[in-house]
Design an enzyme around this catalytic site. Structure first.
Site, mmCIF file in Angstrom:
data_model
loop_
_atom_site.group_PDB
_atom_site.id
_atom_site.type_symbol
_atom_site.label_atom_id
_atom_site.label_comp_id
_atom_site.label_asym_id
_atom_site.label_seq_id
_atom_site.Cartn_x
_atom_site.Cartn_y
_atom_site.Cartn_z
ATOM 1 N N ALA A 65 -8.615 -32.973 -7.191
ATOM 2 C CA ALA A 65 -8.465 -34.227 -7.917
ATOM 3 C C ALA A 65 -9.122 -34.070 -9.286
ATOM 4 O O ALA A 65 -9.964 -33.193 -9.481
ATOM 5 C CB ALA A 65 -9.147 -35.346 -7.142
ATOM 6 N N GLY A 105 -8.308 -31.572 -3.357
ATOM 7 C CA GLY A 105 -6.964 -32.137 -3.289
ATOM 8 C C GLY A 105 -5.878 -31.082 -3.434
ATOM 9 O O GLY A 105 -4.741 -31.294 -3.000
ATOM 10 N N GLU A 108 -5.607 -29.680 0.004
ATOM 11 C CA GLU A 108 -5.040 -30.757 0.828
ATOM 12 C C GLU A 108 -3.527 -30.857 0.605
ATOM 13 O O GLU A 108 -2.760 -31.093 1.532
ATOM 14 C CB GLU A 108 -5.736 -32.083 0.514
ATOM 15 C CG GLU A 108 -7.180 -32.092 1.010
ATOM 16 C CD GLU A 108 -7.943 -33.330 0.584
ATOM 17 O OE1 GLU A 108 -8.073 -33.539 -0.643
ATOM 18 O OE2 GLU A 108 -8.411 -34.071 1.456
ATOM 19 N N GLU A 128 -15.517 -30.615 -1.865
ATOM 20 C CA GLU A 128 -15.891 -31.985 -2.250
ATOM 21 C C GLU A 128 -17.362 -32.281 -1.998
ATOM 22 O O GLU A 128 -18.020 -32.976 -2.775
ATOM 23 C CB GLU A 128 -15.022 -32.999 -1.486
ATOM 24 C CG GLU A 128 -13.603 -33.137 -2.008
ATOM 25 C CD GLU A 128 -12.622 -32.132 -1.419
ATOM 26 O OE1 GLU A 128 -13.070 -31.109 -0.840
ATOM 27 O OE2 GLU A 128 -11.406 -32.361 -1.540
HETATM 28 C C1 3H9 Z 1 -11.005 -33.759 -4.780
HETATM 29 O O1 3H9 Z 1 -10.125 -32.950 -4.862
HETATM 30 C C2 3H9 Z 1 -10.920 -35.019 -3.973
HETATM 31 C C3 3H9 Z 1 -9.776 -35.027 -3.011
HETATM 32 O O2 3H9 Z 1 -10.199 -34.580 -1.747
HETATM 33 C C4 3H9 Z 1 -9.275 -36.411 -2.746
HETATM 34 C C5 3H9 Z 1 -8.743 -37.185 -3.880
HETATM 35 C C6 3H9 Z 1 -8.185 -38.514 -3.458
HETATM 36 N N1 3H9 Z 1 -11.296 -32.142 -12.533
HETATM 37 O O3 3H9 Z 1 -15.198 -24.459 -14.155
HETATM 38 P P1 3H9 Z 1 -14.415 -24.020 -15.331
HETATM 39 C C7 3H9 Z 1 -12.418 -28.484 -15.941
HETATM 40 S S1 3H9 Z 1 -12.457 -33.537 -5.614
HETATM 41 C C8 3H9 Z 1 -11.442 -32.225 -13.860
HETATM 42 O O4 3H9 Z 1 -15.146 -23.726 -16.576
HETATM 43 P P2 3H9 Z 1 -13.697 -21.620 -13.937
HETATM 44 C C9 3H9 Z 1 -13.840 -28.094 -16.296
HETATM 45 O O5 3H9 Z 1 -14.640 -29.215 -16.525
HETATM 46 C C10 3H9 Z 1 -12.231 -32.052 -6.533
HETATM 47 N N2 3H9 Z 1 -11.757 -31.167 -14.639
HETATM 48 O O6 3H9 Z 1 -13.457 -22.806 -14.969
HETATM 49 C C11 3H9 Z 1 -13.617 -27.247 -17.526
HETATM 50 O O7 3H9 Z 1 -13.393 -28.133 -18.600
HETATM 51 P P3 3H9 Z 1 -13.929 -27.794 -20.059
HETATM 52 C C12 3H9 Z 1 -12.385 -30.837 -5.708
HETATM 53 C C13 3H9 Z 1 -11.934 -29.990 -14.027
HETATM 54 O O8 3H9 Z 1 -12.513 -20.753 -14.050
HETATM 55 C C14 3H9 Z 1 -12.307 -26.538 -17.229
HETATM 56 O O9 3H9 Z 1 -11.655 -27.319 -16.228
HETATM 57 N N3 3H9 Z 1 -12.324 -29.662 -6.536
HETATM 58 C C15 3H9 Z 1 -11.804 -29.841 -12.654
HETATM 59 O O10 3H9 Z 1 -15.056 -21.055 -14.130
HETATM 60 C C16 3H9 Z 1 -12.478 -25.133 -16.707
HETATM 61 O O11 3H9 Z 1 -13.357 -25.171 -15.591
HETATM 62 C C17 3H9 Z 1 -13.408 -29.128 -7.088
HETATM 63 O O12 3H9 Z 1 -14.518 -29.579 -6.873
HETATM 64 C C18 3H9 Z 1 -11.455 -30.975 -11.893
HETATM 65 N N4 3H9 Z 1 -11.286 -30.912 -10.563
HETATM 66 O O13 3H9 Z 1 -13.717 -22.303 -12.506
HETATM 67 C C19 3H9 Z 1 -13.203 -27.931 -7.972
HETATM 68 N N5 3H9 Z 1 -12.040 -28.545 -12.334
HETATM 69 O O14 3H9 Z 1 -13.261 -26.513 -20.445
HETATM 70 C C20 3H9 Z 1 -13.934 -28.081 -9.264
HETATM 71 C C21 3H9 Z 1 -12.312 -27.919 -13.468
HETATM 72 O O15 3H9 Z 1 -13.576 -28.986 -20.867
HETATM 73 N N6 3H9 Z 1 -13.678 -26.986 -10.185
HETATM 74 N N7 3H9 Z 1 -12.250 -28.783 -14.509
HETATM 75 O O16 3H9 Z 1 -15.425 -27.638 -19.885
HETATM 76 C C22 3H9 Z 1 -14.258 -25.769 -10.033
HETATM 77 O O17 3H9 Z 1 -14.963 -25.498 -9.082
HETATM 78 C C23 3H9 Z 1 -14.004 -24.753 -11.098
HETATM 79 O O18 3H9 Z 1 -13.607 -25.433 -12.263
HETATM 80 C C24 3H9 Z 1 -12.904 -23.730 -10.741
HETATM 81 C C25 3H9 Z 1 -12.570 -22.877 -11.990
HETATM 82 C C26 3H9 Z 1 -13.443 -22.833 -9.630
HETATM 83 C C27 3H9 Z 1 -11.641 -24.394 -10.299
#
Ligand code: 3H9
Length: 704
Positions: A65, A105, A108, A128
């Site tokens: 998400a 998500g 999911e 999450e």
């Molecule tokens: C969810 O899914 C809830 C659901 O169960 C239910 C919903 C109803 N959203 O980390 P990076 C941005 S909760 C918004 O540097 P990497 C990040 O801020 C979610 N933005 O890259 C950054 O922006 P900026 C569950 C996001 O390659 C840019 O993307 N998922 C999100 O080192 C690059 O990110 C998570 O918790 C996001 N979800 O790592 C995963 N994700 O360039 C969260 C990233 O402006 N994300 N951004 O600073 C991560 O763990 C890492 O970003 C990931 C990539 C491993 C994916």
């Protein structure tokens, strides 16, 4: 795909390919789920389409998400048709094609597909819990049905990223396809399964739910009790998975959604989201262009094989680098190598490292007898004694032998970077890279910019930290740099409170209850109390107004140097690291306080907490004011990764905002009246309080 379109649909023969394109990580921002529904409808309506593939454009499948949307206004009402329900009901099979990340998500969504194929480098997970919530799109209900409640519980409660190979073994991934050929392979897979019926719909798959015994859930609750202290999200995750084993699918989903809505608005989730974005912000250096070419760091060396130098060499080896290490004498080098080996052996004994992996890592660490032997290295990290003459010998020699352009970094925690830079004829190549003990474990990597450090030397240091699994943060060149300087008043205040009648165990308990893994006095005993003693003596000579800490001095003078002498602030039983309060220490405290004539008083927990942390907030404001930090949120990241500050409280400055900047200021001002100069409020803090600007949003006066 039309420009700006988040989700597209195209036909490749009889397969409909649905592509999500929402850079950088294909988060499920508004418009993405709706786009997927529209594409599914298109595929299902088209008689020529037999199956569909769902794939992500760019570097990832779907990372979850859109976290930036959380906490903005009231929860969005559920759409009339949720994409995962549409997938469940789809008469045609849908194949998720996964590369990069399928998280939250994103996974999911993949679980609502009928099949999942992935490239070997892909990672899946439901992380999450790490942002204080639980999966909210059916993940807690589908995953236990697919891989069994036990494995699902492990993944959901830990939030860990699972590599494709393991995910296949668990049953999450149906087929692993070659790297680089995902789209074609997924289309081929879709053709292969297009006519198979019935469709494997996870929601109908109740076969393994009975494996979710009460013992499993109770056991998991017990096992997380310590680390999940003060948190609710891990328990909400367990509750939702338990519900999957007891309730029909739709009822389980309704409970999951209710828990999700509660959690997403919680203080815990807000703080963890803040920490997530602060960790991304800390990587950004506004004064250095993003596209600055970096220097090579492929070939590192460490000078100094003491505890820190050895830990630094291990950090490189742990991340696949071959690293050279040297020291002034063969004996010191041998001792250092023996310590490194012993550290790895402890990990093998504990079961956290295999013997084979230990051998590989050890083989990457190459002891060499002289600085001449590292002359061709790209980067050197100096980790020798903290004495200027020692540094002088090393930096003069490095300057003489290192190849042009080599990066000369120092792990110093207390010596001005400019002094070392000026020992060379290449001060532009010198900067600080400050590790925290134990260097191979602690994540903080504090990069210190000297007045002459070249921009690419700083940018390369920041990147180097990340390459060895650290969290890099930038600090200005000030006494103690950013992390230790902001922490120093905390260390002073904790001893001053003893003078006023508190006990180490009382203060430690307050901080453990707050969320620290270990109390500050017990931490002192682990690190050794003699270092602080020496520093205090030096400072007292240097600064006439230095606030001495007689109690801390007397503890050391009584031969209590910490765990290494079996006693420090606490006493220790032989072979056991449990701290026991010691009446002898209480006696030292009482006697010293009486001699000093300090009035005694009873402390409340609240006073202890605020005395410690507000002292540091005030110092952090001074650092920002002096332009030695880029942002307040960088300080928070440093406290999270350097000092074990509880993540679910966001960080020092974020936490202070939960009290309120005005109240923090007023309290500091009143302690200034009561205790004198050391509590003089920072004018920067006063400005924030007057403007009502949250501390966490403060920007430092970093010179541009
Ligand atoms: C969810 O899914 C809830 C659901 O169960 C239910 C919903 C109803 N959203 O980390 P990076 C941005 S909760 C918004 O540097 P990497 C990040 O801020 C979610 N933005 O890259 C950054 O922006 P900026 C569950 C996001 O390659 C840019 O993307 N998922 C999100 O080192 C690059 O990110 C998570 O918790 C996001 N979800 O790592 C995963 N994700 O360039 C969260 C990233 O402006 N994300 N951004 O600073 C991560 O763990 C890492 O970003 C990931 C990539 C491993 C994916």
């Amino acid at each position: 795909m039309a420009e700006g379109e988040l989700v597209s649909f195209e036909k490749v023969e009889d397969i409909g390919v649905i592509t999500v394109d929402n850079p950088p990580v294909n988060a499920m921002s508004p418009g993405v789920p709706e786009g997927i529904v529209a594409a599914l409808d298109k595929g299902n309506a088209d008689l020529a389409v037999k199956a569909m593939v769902l794939i992500g454009a760019g570097r990832s499948f779907i990372a979850g998400a859109d976290i930036r949307q959380f906490g903005k206004g009231p929860p969005r009402p559920a759409p009339a048709r949720r994409h995962y329900d549409v997938m469940d009901q789809s008469p045609k099979p849908v194949v998720a094609a996964i590369h990069g990340y399928a998280l939250g998500g994103g996974l999911e969504t993949a679980l609502a597909c009928h099949y999942r194929v992935a490239v070997p480098s892909a990672k899946v997970g439901l992380p999450e819990v790490l942002i204080g919530i639980l999966p909210g799109a059916g993940g807690t209900q589908r995953l236990p049905r697919l891989i069994g409640p036990k494995a699902a519980l492990d993944l959901i409660v830990s939030g860990r990223h699972v590599p494709a190979e393991e995910a296949q073994k668990l049953g999450i991934i149906d087929e692993i396809v070659p790297e680089g050929g995902l789209r074609d392979a997924a289309i081929a897979f879709a053709k292969k399964i297009a006519d198979r019926r019935p469709l494997p719909v996870i929601r109908n798959n109740n076969g393994r739910l009975a494996e979710g015994t009460p013992e499993l859930f109770e056991g998991t609750r017990k096992s997380i009790a310590r680390r999940a202290r003060n948190q609710r999200a891990p328990y909400a995750c367990i509750e939702a998975v338990e519900a999957a084993t007891k309730l029909p699918f739709d009822e389980g989903c309704a409970l999951e959604r209710k828990l999700f809505d509660e959690q997403v608005a919680s203080e815990e989730a807000k703080a963890l989201r803040y920490a997530f974005f602060a960790e991304r912000e800390v990587t950004k250096l506004p004064h250095i262009p993003r596209d600055t070419p970096l220097r090579s760091t492929d070939n590192p060396a460490v000078v100094g094989a003491g505890t820190m130098g050895g830990g630094i060499a291990m950090s490189f080896a742990d991340y696949g680098f071959d690293v050279k290490i040297t020291d002034a004498t063969q004996e010191a080098l041998d001792r250092g190598m023996a310590r490194i080996r012993a550290n790895y052996e402890t990990s093998v004994k504990r079961g956290s490292l295999s013997q084979e992996e230990m051998d590989k890592r050890l083989a990457r660490i190459h002891p060499v007898t002289s600085i001449d032997d590292i002359a061709d290295c790209d980067v050197v990290i100096e980790a020798a004694f903290e004495q200027i003459p020692v540094k002088e010998v090393i930096f003069t020699k490095l300057d003489a032998v290192m190849k042009p352009g080599a990066l000369l970094y120092s792990n110093t925690s207390g010596i001005d970077i400019d002094i070392m830079a000026d020992m060379t004829k290449r001060p532009q190549d010198v900067a600080g890279t400050h590790f925290f003990a134990p260097a191979n474990v602690m994540k903080l990597f504090e990069v210190v910019q000297g007045s002459k450090s070249a921009p690419d030397v700083i940018a390369t240091a920041m990147a180097l930290g990340r390459k060895i699994g650290k969290v890099s943060g930038l600090a200005g060149n000030t006494d103690g740099f950013l992390a230790n300087r902001s922490r120093a008043p905390f260390s002073t205040e904790m001893v001053i409170m003893l003078e006023e009648g508190a006990l180490p165990e009382q203060i430690d308990k307050v901080m453990i209850d707050f969320g620290y893994p270990v109390g500050p006095f017990a931490v002192g005993d682990i690190s050794g109390l003699d270092i602080g003693y020496d520093t205090r003596k030096r400072r007292a000579e240097q600064y006439p107004n230095y606030r001495t800490l007689p109690i801390a001095d007397r503890v050391v003078e009584a031969g209590r140097l910490g765990q290494k002498t079996g006693k420090g602030w606490y006493r220790y039983e032989k072979g056991d690291r449990t701290p026991h309060p010691d009446p002898e220490v209480a006696e030292i405290i009482k006697k010293s306080a009486a001699e000093m004539g300090v009035p005694q008083h009873e402390f409340t927990n609240d006073e202890i907490l605020k005395r410690l942390l507000f002292a540091s907030v005030n110092e952090a404001c001074k650092i920002l004011d002096e332009g030695k930090a880029l942002r307040a949120s960088d300080i928070d990241v440093m406290w999270l990764h350097g000092f074990g500050f509880p993540r679910y409280r966001g960080g020092l400055m974020y936490w202070a905002d939960t009290i309120g900047v005005r109240e923090v200021y007023n309290q500091i001002a009143s302690w200034h009246q009561r205790y004198g100069e050391r509590w003089a409020p920072s004018p920067f803090l006063r400005k924030l309080a007057d403007a009502g600007t949250p501390l966490r949003e403060a920007k430092g006066n970093w010179p541009s």
